[in-house]
Scaffold this motif. Structure first.
Motif, short mmCIF file in Angstrom:
data_model
loop_
_atom_site.label_atom_id
_atom_site.label_comp_id
_atom_site.label_asym_id
_atom_site.label_seq_id
_atom_site.Cartn_x
_atom_site.Cartn_y
_atom_site.Cartn_z
N LYS A 59 0.82 -1.22 0.00
CA LYS A 59 0.00 0.00 0.00
C LYS A 59 0.85 1.26 0.00
N ALA A 60 2.18 1.10 -0.06
CA ALA A 60 3.08 2.24 0.08
C ALA A 60 3.35 2.96 -1.24
N GLY A 61 2.78 2.47 -2.34
CA GLY A 61 2.96 3.12 -3.63
C GLY A 61 4.43 3.20 -4.02
N GLY A 62 4.89 4.41 -4.34
CA GLY A 62 6.26 4.61 -4.77
C GLY A 62 7.30 4.36 -3.69
N ALA A 63 6.86 4.33 -2.45
CA ALA A 63 7.78 4.11 -1.33
C ALA A 63 7.90 2.63 -0.96
N LYS A 64 7.35 1.75 -1.78
CA LYS A 64 7.33 0.32 -1.47
C LYS A 64 8.73 -0.22 -1.19
N SER A 65 9.69 0.12 -2.03
CA SER A 65 11.06 -0.38 -1.84
C SER A 65 11.65 0.11 -0.53
N GLN A 66 11.39 1.37 -0.19
CA GLN A 66 11.92 1.92 1.06
C GLN A 66 11.32 1.21 2.27
N VAL A 67 10.04 0.94 2.22
CA VAL A 67 9.37 0.24 3.31
C VAL A 67 9.93 -1.18 3.45
N LEU A 68 10.12 -1.84 2.32
CA LEU A 68 10.67 -3.20 2.36
C LEU A 68 12.11 -3.20 2.88
N GLU A 69 12.89 -2.19 2.51
CA GLU A 69 14.27 -2.10 3.01
C GLU A 69 14.27 -1.87 4.53
N GLN A 70 13.31 -1.10 5.04
CA GLN A 70 13.19 -0.92 6.50
C GLN A 70 12.88 -2.25 7.17
N ALA A 71 11.97 -3.01 6.56
CA ALA A 71 11.62 -4.32 7.10
C ALA A 71 12.83 -5.26 7.06
N VAL A 72 13.60 -5.22 5.98
CA VAL A 72 14.81 -6.05 5.86
C VAL A 72 15.75 -5.73 7.02
N SER A 73 15.92 -4.46 7.30
CA SER A 73 16.80 -4.05 8.40
C SER A 73 16.30 -4.58 9.74
N LEU A 74 15.00 -4.49 9.97
CA LEU A 74 14.44 -4.98 11.24
C LEU A 74 14.53 -6.50 11.36
N TYR A 75 14.28 -7.21 10.27
CA TYR A 75 14.41 -8.67 10.33
C TYR A 75 15.86 -9.07 10.63
N GLY A 76 16.80 -8.33 10.05
CA GLY A 76 18.21 -8.58 10.35
C GLY A 76 18.52 -8.36 11.82
N GLU A 77 17.94 -7.30 12.38
CA GLU A 77 18.11 -7.02 13.81
C GLU A 77 17.53 -8.17 14.65
N ALA A 78 16.35 -8.66 14.26
CA ALA A 78 15.72 -9.77 14.99
C ALA A 78 16.60 -11.01 14.95
N GLU A 79 17.18 -11.28 13.80
CA GLU A 79 18.04 -12.46 13.69
C GLU A 79 19.29 -12.30 14.56
N ARG A 80 19.82 -11.09 14.65
CA ARG A 80 20.98 -10.87 15.52
C ARG A 80 20.62 -11.05 16.99
N LEU A 102 13.02 -9.75 0.55
CA LEU A 102 14.09 -9.81 -0.45
C LEU A 102 13.55 -10.24 -1.80
N ARG A 103 12.61 -11.19 -1.78
CA ARG A 103 11.98 -11.62 -3.04
C ARG A 103 11.25 -10.45 -3.70
N LYS A 104 10.50 -9.70 -2.90
CA LYS A 104 9.76 -8.56 -3.45
C LYS A 104 10.68 -7.46 -3.96
N LEU A 105 11.90 -7.41 -3.42
CA LEU A 105 12.88 -6.43 -3.87
C LEU A 105 13.68 -6.93 -5.07
N GLY A 106 13.40 -8.15 -5.50
CA GLY A 106 14.10 -8.71 -6.65
C GLY A 106 15.45 -9.33 -6.31
N ARG A 107 15.72 -9.51 -5.04
CA ARG A 107 16.98 -10.10 -4.59
C ARG A 107 16.76 -11.60 -4.36
N PHE A 108 16.58 -12.31 -5.46
CA PHE A 108 16.11 -13.69 -5.42
C PHE A 108 17.09 -14.65 -4.77
#
Length: 129
Positions: free
Chosen positions: A56-77, A94-100
């Motif tokens: 639902k973030a429109g043009g900011a979708k990638s930024q929102v996903l990158e924020q989530a990536v950062s948080l998931y990395g923090e959770a794993e640490r 990562l899949r949604k960001l094309g980082r297959f």
């Protein structure tokens, strides 16, 4: 890409400077574990919310996903051996960001942790006193 730099962030030295030498290290470990579990849950919930709202973030979708990536990395640490849900969410982002390739690696690590949990639970159930 680098690894998780920074080894000793976050915790002060006070926890290791207990008065008296009769306090078992297991108590400190249990308290840290409980604190880490609580923080882990908070971080994963926040990352899940971002991941789910990204569409639902429109043009900011990638930024929102990158924020989530950062948080998931923090959770794993925070809890590296108990993070299948964080690894799954990270893989989805990562899949949604094309980082297959990175996504596949996360899903494989997630499945390995789930398999290990199953083995651990079976071993525990098999022990009868």
């Amino acid at each position: 890409h680098g690894g998780g730099g920074g080894g000793q962030g976050g915790k002060g030295h006070g926890a290791s400077q207990k008065l008296g030498s009769d306090t078992p290290a297991a108590e400190d470990s249990a308290a840290d574990s409980l604190e880490a579990r609580s923080e882990f849950g908070r971080v994963v919930a926040e990352a899940d919310g971002l991941r789910k709202s990204a569409s639902k973030a429109g043009g900011a979708k990638s930024q929102v996903l990158e924020q989530a990536v950062s948080l998931y990395g923090e959770a794993e640490r925070l809890r590296p051996r108990a993070a299948p849900e964080a690894l799954y969410g990270l893989g989805v982002c990562l899949r949604k960001l094309g980082r297959f390739e990175d996504a596949v690696a996360c899903f494989e690590r997630c499945l390995a942790q789930i398999d290990q949990r199953s083995l651990d639970q079976r071993s525990f159930r098999g022990r009868r006193s």
